[in-house]
Design a protein around this motif. Structure first.
Motif, PDB file in Angstrom:
ATOM      1  N   SER A  19       0.827  -1.200   0.000  1.00 17.90           N
ATOM      2  CA  SER A  19       0.000   0.000   0.000  1.00 17.90           C
ATOM      3  C   SER A  19       0.868   1.259   0.000  1.00 17.90           C
ATOM      4  N   HIS A  22       2.587   1.642  -3.454  1.00 20.44           N
ATOM      5  CA  HIS A  22       1.617   2.073  -4.461  1.00 20.44           C
ATOM      6  C   HIS A  22       1.278   3.558  -4.292  1.00 20.44           C
ATOM      7  N   ASP A  23       0.974   3.977  -3.073  1.00 22.11           N
ATOM      8  CA  ASP A  23       0.652   5.385  -2.813  1.00 22.11           C
ATOM      9  C   ASP A  23       1.835   6.293  -3.123  1.00 22.11           C
ATOM     10  N   ASN A  27       1.968   9.319  -5.879  1.00 20.77           N
ATOM     11  CA  ASN A  27       2.317  10.678  -5.482  1.00 20.77           C
ATOM     12  C   ASN A  27       3.520  11.178  -6.266  1.00 20.77           C
ATOM     13  N   ARG A 140      -2.539  11.917  -1.633  1.00 28.73           N
ATOM     14  CA  ARG A 140      -3.680  11.036  -1.414  1.00 28.73           C
ATOM     15  C   ARG A 140      -3.162   9.673  -0.943  1.00 28.73           C
ATOM     16  N   TYR A 141      -2.805   9.586   0.341  1.00 30.48           N
ATOM     17  CA  TYR A 141      -2.337   8.322   0.923  1.00 30.48           C
ATOM     18  C   TYR A 141      -3.502   7.588   1.559  1.00 30.48           C
ATOM     19  N   SER A 142      -3.476   6.267   1.460  1.00 24.75           N
ATOM     20  CA  SER A 142      -4.558   5.480   2.055  1.00 24.75           C
ATOM     21  C   SER A 142      -4.235   5.052   3.488  1.00 24.75           C
ATOM     22  N   LYS A 147      -1.124  10.358   6.326  1.00 23.17           N
ATOM     23  CA  LYS A 147      -2.004  11.407   5.812  1.00 23.17           C
ATOM     24  C   LYS A 147      -1.630  12.810   6.245  1.00 23.17           C
TER      25      LYS A 147
END
Length: 163
Positions: A19, A22-23, A27, A140-142, A147
């Motif tokens: 995750s 990917h983030d 970015n 836009r981090y999950s 965040k």
């Protein structure tokens, strides 16, 4: 039971790493795109100059028209609405802010060293130049603990070389 617990922990750790990776990749791509938007916006702004001053051999930017062109370029490339808020298709999630700096024959003694207070972007101005700095807000981090990162801010300049 021990292999199950270790396997579940390894799976959760792998999901966190995937995750994050990917983030981070998304970015990084968005920040590179933001740099391109800054470059294109500064070029668009440099297209508008005062023709009466230009006929006298001076380059003076028409600031009202330049700002309209800069905003139009930012809205188009970052997929924003008229208030510079991101639409559904945009990567960004916060309202976009920008600053445009105009250095031309009416207000600058060349050479001039410009240092952007937000990014530290340094540019030696030798000819009429427009510099655009865009603050796109947080990534836009999950993952929740990522965040509250720093804002994504980029700058670029376009100069009128070779009169």
């Amino acid at each position: 039971m021990k292999p199950f617990i270790v396997g579940a922990a390894a799976l959760i750790l792998a999901l966190f790493c995937y995750s994050f990776n990917h983030d981070f990749g998304l970015n990084r791509h968005a920040v590179l795109e933001l740099r391109t938007v800054c470059e294109e916006a500064s070029v668009a702004g440099a297209l508008f100059y005062d023709k009466s001053q230009y006929s006298s051999g001076r380059i003076v930017f028409n600031r009202q028209e330049s700002i309209k062109a800069i905003e139009a370029e930012i809205k188009s490339m970052l997929q924003l609405d008229d208030d510079l808020n991101p639409t559904q298709e945009s990567y960004w999630q916060n309202k976009i802010t920008y600053k445009a700096y105009f250095y031309d024959d009416s207000n600058t003694t060349y050479p001039y060293l410009f240092v952007d207070p937000d990014t530290g972007f340094t540019h030696l101005i030798k000819t009429p130049t427009i510099i655009v700095t865009i603050n796109a807000g947080e990534a836009r981090y999950s993952l929740q603990f990522l965040k509250n990162g720093a804002d994504n801010i980029r700058s670029a300049a376009h100069s009128w070389d070779g009169r």
